[in-house]
Design an enzyme around this catalytic site. Sequence first.
Site, PDB file in Angstrom:
ATOM      1  N   THR A  24       8.107  -0.079   3.477  1.00 46.88           N
ATOM      2  CA  THR A  24       8.394   1.336   3.208  1.00 46.88           C
ATOM      3  C   THR A  24       9.654   1.499   2.375  1.00 46.88           C
ATOM      4  O   THR A  24       9.696   2.304   1.438  1.00 46.88           O
ATOM      5  CB  THR A  24       8.545   2.122   4.523  1.00 46.88           C
ATOM      6  OG1 THR A  24       7.326   2.058   5.247  1.00 46.88           O
ATOM      7  CG2 THR A  24       8.880   3.585   4.258  1.00 46.88           C
TER       8      THR A  24
ATOM      9  N   LEU B 237       3.752   6.937  -1.634  1.00 46.65           N
ATOM     10  CA  LEU B 237       5.139   7.261  -1.975  1.00 46.65           C
ATOM     11  C   LEU B 237       5.317   7.593  -3.449  1.00 46.65           C
ATOM     12  O   LEU B 237       6.169   8.416  -3.801  1.00 46.65           O
ATOM     13  CB  LEU B 237       6.063   6.122  -1.557  1.00 46.65           C
ATOM     14  CG  LEU B 237       6.402   6.138  -0.058  1.00 46.65           C
ATOM     15  CD1 LEU B 237       7.013   4.822   0.385  1.00 46.65           C
ATOM     16  CD2 LEU B 237       7.348   7.297   0.279  1.00 46.65           C
TER      17      LEU B 237
ATOM     18  N   PHE C 237       0.806  -1.215   0.000  1.00 45.60           N
ATOM     19  CA  PHE C 237       0.000   0.000   0.000  1.00 45.60           C
ATOM     20  C   PHE C 237       0.845   1.273   0.000  1.00 45.60           C
ATOM     21  O   PHE C 237       0.385   2.326  -0.430  1.00 45.60           O
ATOM     22  CB  PHE C 237      -0.952   0.000   1.209  1.00 45.60           C
ATOM     23  CG  PHE C 237      -0.350   0.465   2.506  1.00 45.60           C
ATOM     24  CD1 PHE C 237      -0.626   1.733   2.999  1.00 45.60           C
ATOM     25  CD2 PHE C 237       0.464  -0.367   3.266  1.00 45.60           C
ATOM     26  CE1 PHE C 237      -0.102   2.164   4.208  1.00 45.60           C
ATOM     27  CE2 PHE C 237       0.992   0.051   4.471  1.00 45.60           C
ATOM     28  CZ  PHE C 237       0.707   1.327   4.946  1.00 45.60           C
ATOM     29  N   LYS C 238       2.074   1.163   0.448  1.00 48.33           N
ATOM     30  CA  LYS C 238       2.914   2.359   0.530  1.00 48.33           C
ATOM     31  C   LYS C 238       3.287   2.900  -0.850  1.00 48.33           C
ATOM     32  O   LYS C 238       3.670   4.054  -0.988  1.00 48.33           O
ATOM     33  CB  LYS C 238       4.152   2.057   1.380  1.00 48.33           C
ATOM     34  CG  LYS C 238       3.729   1.777   2.810  1.00 48.33           C
ATOM     35  CD  LYS C 238       4.834   1.286   3.708  1.00 48.33           C
ATOM     36  CE  LYS C 238       4.253   0.970   5.084  1.00 48.33           C
ATOM     37  NZ  LYS C 238       5.233   0.526   6.057  1.00 48.33           N
ATOM     38  N   ASP C 239       3.129   2.074  -1.882  1.00 45.68           N
ATOM     39  CA  ASP C 239       3.350   2.561  -3.249  1.00 45.68           C
ATOM     40  C   ASP C 239       2.405   3.713  -3.582  1.00 45.68           C
ATOM     41  O   ASP C 239       2.749   4.605  -4.357  1.00 45.68           O
ATOM     42  CB  ASP C 239       3.133   1.434  -4.267  1.00 45.68           C
ATOM     43  CG  ASP C 239       4.187   0.339  -4.185  1.00 45.68           C
ATOM     44  OD1 ASP C 239       5.306   0.631  -3.763  1.00 45.68           O
ATOM     45  OD2 ASP C 239       3.873  -0.809  -4.549  1.00 45.68           O
TER      46      ASP C 239
END
Length: 480
Positions: A145, A117, A112-114
């Site tokens: 991350t 970020l 999900f951090k894509d």
Amino acid sequence: MEYVSTRGGTSAVDFEGALFSGYAPDGGLFMPQHIPSLDRDTLQSWSSLSYPELVKELCSLFVPAKLVPRNVLNELIDRAFSRFRHKDVVHLSRLKDGLNILELWHGVTYAFKDLSLSCTGQFLQYFLEKKQKHVNILVGTSGDTGSSAIESVRGQKNVDIFVLLPKGFCTQIQELQMTTVIEDNVHVFAAHGNSDEIDEPIKELFADVDFAGKYHLMSLNSINWSRIMVQIAHYFYAYFQCTPSLDTTPLPMVEIVVPTGGGGNITAGCIAQKMGLPIQLITVVNSNDIIHRTVQHGDFSLAESVKATLASAMDIQEPYNVERILWLLSGSDSCLIKTLMEQFNISKRLKLPEDLHRKLSKTLGSCSASDQDIVGAMRRCWEENQYLLCPHSAVAAHYHYSQPHSLLCFSFLSSIPRCCFAPASAAKFQDALLRAGLAPQIPPEISALAAMESRSTPLQRGQDWAQVLRARIEAVARQW
């Protein structure tokens, strides 16, 4: 829109200032001075928007057009999502037993951090190119991350990124997604310590104001406001996907269940709620349950040690974004937050004031899951739906499965729609799948990692990790 420190000891900054910061100089975290409030008409007009369109609308509330013109902002966000595999970027899977899974993992690294970020990387590039500036990014990662941050800036000429990963605490796939990126601007350190321990040298370098200023240090961990900002869209999209209708008064409630580690995602949920989105939030954790204890008992205190669990990215003892949530609930009382966090930093124990705890427990429900619970949820989801969950998503599914449909759920009837966030693809967690007796389904991009060249610098126990980092940053700077 200006941004202030949760501890009140720093002058307000604009979005660019918050973007290029790590911790605020006074040790706090940047938050918007004012949270926009949305009316019913706005929510109804947004209800048919795609996920990328929601991100654009929300970011435009926090990024003034004088800093980033709206047409440019839209282009940056479109570019950020251009590498996502799913046409909708984010996808809701409706499974049996009312289990709604919001798949937040269709980006390059399957996490999900894509989402946040990729946008943050575009915002950075916009300002860096405009000002012909170079920055050094410091990132500590518990698993996902680091690779998302690397992908957001890899190969960029005006950025160097330094990533610390906890050797042995990530899955092999997570580690390879970082160490196989062979770019001149990517510097990966494999530290022999846990997720909380690798945060310490990063905090030390940011606390050295002269060093941080001289070498233009910044962070892409969820201490960075930009990441929180983009994640607010998750909640609006989940709400509009799950609510049956917006024609009732009051607007219907949707319960959103959020696997929680450092607390960035649940902070975004609290902001969405404050903006007027009618959601009930449930924060779910693994056996590292400090947030659960804080919500239930007001006990924000460290356990004796970090426990290694199947949901490894959530193996965190110090969820730093709790400071943002407490600031929000205290009515932006920076003096109180400064006092509380200084007390916690000294003793690593904190009992919340009764009023603040009451507000927290009214805002959040909570649940913790053991490894046995995680495995059970993974098996049940597969047996009922032929759908593989990663262990972090399974923490949310465990909460769902533990709620009897005939009983009250938190403070609302359990018949309200519920959406469980899925932060990562099951493909990244083969060992957890095998432990649950399930067969991994591995995409070719992930299978190829094992044969690729890898590169990292070991950080041994007993070394001064902060000094090793300083030396590498200085060496890189001499090449400029």
